[in-house]
Motif scaffolding. Structure first.
Motif, PDB file in Angstrom:
ATOM      1  N   MET A   1      23.580  -3.915  17.114  1.00  0.00           N
ATOM      2  CA  MET A   1      22.323  -4.588  17.288  1.00  0.00           C
ATOM      3  C   MET A   1      21.293  -3.568  17.723  1.00  0.00           C
ATOM      4  O   MET A   1      21.533  -2.764  18.605  1.00  0.00           O
ATOM      5  N   ASN A   2      20.126  -3.609  17.095  1.00  0.00           N
ATOM      6  CA  ASN A   2      19.037  -2.707  17.434  1.00  0.00           C
ATOM      7  C   ASN A   2      17.939  -3.459  18.174  1.00  0.00           C
ATOM      8  O   ASN A   2      17.609  -4.583  17.810  1.00  0.00           O
ATOM      9  N   PHE A   3      17.396  -2.841  19.196  1.00  0.00           N
ATOM     10  CA  PHE A   3      16.282  -3.394  19.956  1.00  0.00           C
ATOM     11  C   PHE A   3      15.102  -2.461  19.773  1.00  0.00           C
ATOM     12  O   PHE A   3      15.261  -1.249  19.717  1.00  0.00           O
ATOM     13  N   SER A   4      13.915  -3.047  19.706  1.00  0.00           N
ATOM     14  CA  SER A   4      12.720  -2.214  19.662  1.00  0.00           C
ATOM     15  C   SER A   4      11.586  -2.917  20.381  1.00  0.00           C
ATOM     16  O   SER A   4      11.544  -4.137  20.471  1.00  0.00           O
ATOM     17  N   LEU A   5      10.689  -2.110  20.924  1.00  0.00           N
ATOM     18  CA  LEU A   5       9.482  -2.607  21.566  1.00  0.00           C
ATOM     19  C   LEU A   5       8.316  -2.183  20.697  1.00  0.00           C
ATOM     20  O   LEU A   5       8.325  -1.100  20.128  1.00  0.00           O
ATOM     21  N   SER A   6       7.322  -3.058  20.601  1.00  0.00           N
ATOM     22  CA  SER A   6       6.188  -2.756  19.749  1.00  0.00           C
ATOM     23  C   SER A   6       4.893  -3.180  20.426  1.00  0.00           C
ATOM     24  O   SER A   6       4.870  -4.160  21.171  1.00  0.00           O
ATOM     25  N   SER A   7       3.817  -2.467  20.132  1.00  0.00           N
ATOM     26  CA  SER A   7       2.521  -2.829  20.686  1.00  0.00           C
ATOM     27  C   SER A   7       1.627  -3.504  19.655  1.00  0.00           C
ATOM     28  O   SER A   7       0.494  -3.845  19.952  1.00  0.00           O
ATOM     29  N   LYS A   8       2.132  -3.731  18.438  1.00  0.00           N
ATOM     30  CA  LYS A   8       1.296  -4.403  17.446  1.00  0.00           C
ATOM     31  C   LYS A   8       1.267  -5.910  17.704  1.00  0.00           C
ATOM     32  O   LYS A   8       2.065  -6.432  18.486  1.00  0.00           O
ATOM     33  N   ALA A   9       0.336  -6.569  17.070  1.00  0.00           N
ATOM     34  CA  ALA A   9       0.172  -8.015  17.276  1.00  0.00           C
ATOM     35  C   ALA A   9       1.485  -8.749  17.019  1.00  0.00           C
ATOM     36  O   ALA A   9       2.193  -8.442  16.062  1.00  0.00           O
ATOM     37  N   ILE A  10       1.783  -9.700  17.876  1.00  0.00           N
ATOM     38  CA  ILE A  10       3.070 -10.391  17.796  1.00  0.00           C
ATOM     39  C   ILE A  10       3.235 -11.127  16.467  1.00  0.00           C
ATOM     40  O   ILE A  10       4.328 -11.202  15.923  1.00  0.00           O
ATOM     41  N   THR A  11       2.146 -11.639  15.923  1.00  0.00           N
ATOM     42  CA  THR A  11       2.233 -12.366  14.656  1.00  0.00           C
ATOM     43  C   THR A  11       2.451 -11.428  13.474  1.00  0.00           C
ATOM     44  O   THR A  11       2.856 -11.872  12.412  1.00  0.00           O
ATOM     45  N   ALA A  12       2.216 -10.125  13.668  1.00  0.00           N
ATOM     46  CA  ALA A  12       2.455  -9.136  12.624  1.00  0.00           C
ATOM     47  C   ALA A  12       3.847  -8.521  12.738  1.00  0.00           C
ATOM     48  O   ALA A  12       4.226  -7.694  11.928  1.00  0.00           O
ATOM     49  N   THR A  13       4.600  -8.928  13.735  1.00  0.00           N
ATOM     50  CA  THR A  13       5.927  -8.375  13.979  1.00  0.00           C
ATOM     51  C   THR A  13       6.965  -9.105  13.137  1.00  0.00           C
ATOM     52  O   THR A  13       7.083 -10.318  13.203  1.00  0.00           O
ATOM     53  N   LYS A  14       7.693  -8.369  12.337  1.00  0.00           N
ATOM     54  CA  LYS A  14       8.776  -8.930  11.536  1.00  0.00           C
ATOM     55  C   LYS A  14      10.094  -8.608  12.236  1.00  0.00           C
ATOM     56  O   LYS A  14      10.425  -7.446  12.436  1.00  0.00           O
ATOM     57  N   THR A  15      10.808  -9.638  12.641  1.00  0.00           N
ATOM     58  CA  THR A  15      12.051  -9.436  13.376  1.00  0.00           C
ATOM     59  C   THR A  15      12.952 -10.643  13.206  1.00  0.00           C
ATOM     60  O   THR A  15      12.488 -11.733  12.879  1.00  0.00           O
ATOM     61  N   ASP A  16      14.229 -10.455  13.406  1.00  0.00           N
ATOM     62  CA  ASP A  16      15.169 -11.574  13.351  1.00  0.00           C
ATOM     63  C   ASP A  16      15.053 -12.446  14.587  1.00  0.00           C
ATOM     64  O   ASP A  16      15.232 -13.653  14.525  1.00  0.00           O
ATOM     65  N   CYS A  17      14.766 -11.816  15.731  1.00  0.00           N
ATOM     66  CA  CYS A  17      14.734 -12.547  16.994  1.00  0.00           C
ATOM     67  C   CYS A  17      13.580 -12.036  17.850  1.00  0.00           C
ATOM     68  O   CYS A  17      13.520 -10.855  18.156  1.00  0.00           O
ATOM     69  N   LEU A  18      12.708 -12.945  18.222  1.00  0.00           N
ATOM     70  CA  LEU A  18      11.592 -12.617  19.085  1.00  0.00           C
ATOM     71  C   LEU A  18      11.903 -13.123  20.486  1.00  0.00           C
ATOM     72  O   LEU A  18      12.336 -14.263  20.650  1.00  0.00           O
ATOM     73  N   VAL A  19      11.710 -12.283  21.503  1.00  0.00           N
ATOM     74  CA  VAL A  19      11.949 -12.670  22.889  1.00  0.00           C
ATOM     75  C   VAL A  19      10.593 -12.771  23.584  1.00  0.00           C
ATOM     76  O   VAL A  19       9.809 -11.823  23.555  1.00  0.00           O
ATOM     77  N   ILE A  20      10.324 -13.943  24.188  1.00  0.00           N
ATOM     78  CA  ILE A  20       9.060 -14.158  24.884  1.00  0.00           C
ATOM     79  C   ILE A  20       9.337 -14.687  26.285  1.00  0.00           C
ATOM     80  O   ILE A  20      10.396 -15.231  26.565  1.00  0.00           O
ATOM     81  N   ALA A  21       8.337 -14.537  27.151  1.00  0.00           N
ATOM     82  CA  ALA A  21       8.457 -14.982  28.543  1.00  0.00           C
ATOM     83  C   ALA A  21       7.623 -16.232  28.766  1.00  0.00           C
ATOM     84  O   ALA A  21       6.531 -16.363  28.232  1.00  0.00           O
ATOM     85  N   VAL A  22       8.164 -17.162  29.570  1.00  0.00           N
ATOM     86  CA  VAL A  22       7.430 -18.357  29.989  1.00  0.00           C
ATOM     87  C   VAL A  22       7.593 -18.489  31.496  1.00  0.00           C
ATOM     88  O   VAL A  22       8.710 -18.591  32.003  1.00  0.00           O
ATOM     89  N   PRO A  23       6.473 -18.460  32.243  1.00  0.00           N
ATOM     90  CA  PRO A  23       6.562 -18.636  33.687  1.00  0.00           C
ATOM     91  C   PRO A  23       6.812 -20.097  34.038  1.00  0.00           C
ATOM     92  O   PRO A  23       6.540 -20.992  33.240  1.00  0.00           O
ATOM     93  N   GLU A  24       7.330 -20.308  35.239  1.00  0.00           N
ATOM     94  CA  GLU A  24       7.593 -21.677  35.698  1.00  0.00           C
ATOM     95  C   GLU A  24       6.295 -22.447  35.891  1.00  0.00           C
ATOM     96  O   GLU A  24       6.214 -23.630  35.584  1.00  0.00           O
ATOM     97  N   LYS A  25       5.292 -21.792  36.404  1.00  0.00           N
ATOM     98  CA  LYS A  25       3.962 -22.379  36.578  1.00  0.00           C
ATOM     99  C   LYS A  25       2.940 -21.302  36.326  1.00  0.00           C
ATOM    100  O   LYS A  25       3.204 -20.127  36.511  1.00  0.00           O
ATOM    101  N   GLY A  26       1.772 -21.713  35.923  1.00  0.00           N
ATOM    102  CA  GLY A  26       0.692 -20.752  35.756  1.00  0.00           C
ATOM    103  C   GLY A  26       0.439 -20.365  34.323  1.00  0.00           C
ATOM    104  O   GLY A  26       0.961 -20.961  33.383  1.00  0.00           O
ATOM    105  N   GLU A  27      -0.375 -19.358  34.192  1.00  0.00           N
ATOM    106  CA  GLU A  27      -0.857 -18.873  32.901  1.00  0.00           C
ATOM    107  C   GLU A  27       0.254 -18.171  32.122  1.00  0.00           C
ATOM    108  O   GLU A  27       1.016 -17.384  32.669  1.00  0.00           O
TER     109      GLU A  27
END
Length: 91
Positions: A1-27
């Motif tokens: 399995m390969n992992f990569s970090l990218s600074s391009k726009a998330i909607t322009a990222t082509k990947t099998d699995c996208l990992v995102i963060a969601v806080p319990e409260k707040g922005e």
């Protein structure tokens, strides 16, 4: 399995699995908002339904069809006030 970090726009990222963060409260982080918009509000809808809590280290995998990504992994990052380096590593 390969992992990569990218600074391009998330909607322009082509990947099998996208990992995102969601806080319990707040922005939400900008990348989480962008992913939610690309998915037609799916993440916000699941949060409102109680399926995503944002509690620290909670993980939900969302399989997708006809979307930019095959799946999205939503990682809870807890409350803003509790977000220490140790808790962030735990998440």
């Amino acid at each position: 399995m390969n992992f990569s970090l990218s600074s391009k726009a998330i909607t322009a990222t082509k990947t099998d699995c996208l990992v995102i963060a969601v806080p319990e409260k707040g922005e939400w982080p900008g990348t989480t908002k962008a992913a939610d918009e690309a998915l037609g509000g799916l993440i916000k809808q699941l949060e409102k339904a109680g399926d995503l809590t944002g509690k620290n280290a909670s993980v939900n995998t969302l399989p997708l069809v006809d979307q930019p990504w095959q799946r999205v992994v939503v990682v809870g990052t807890g409350k803003d006030s509790d977000r220490t380096p140790a808790n962030f590593r735990k998440a």
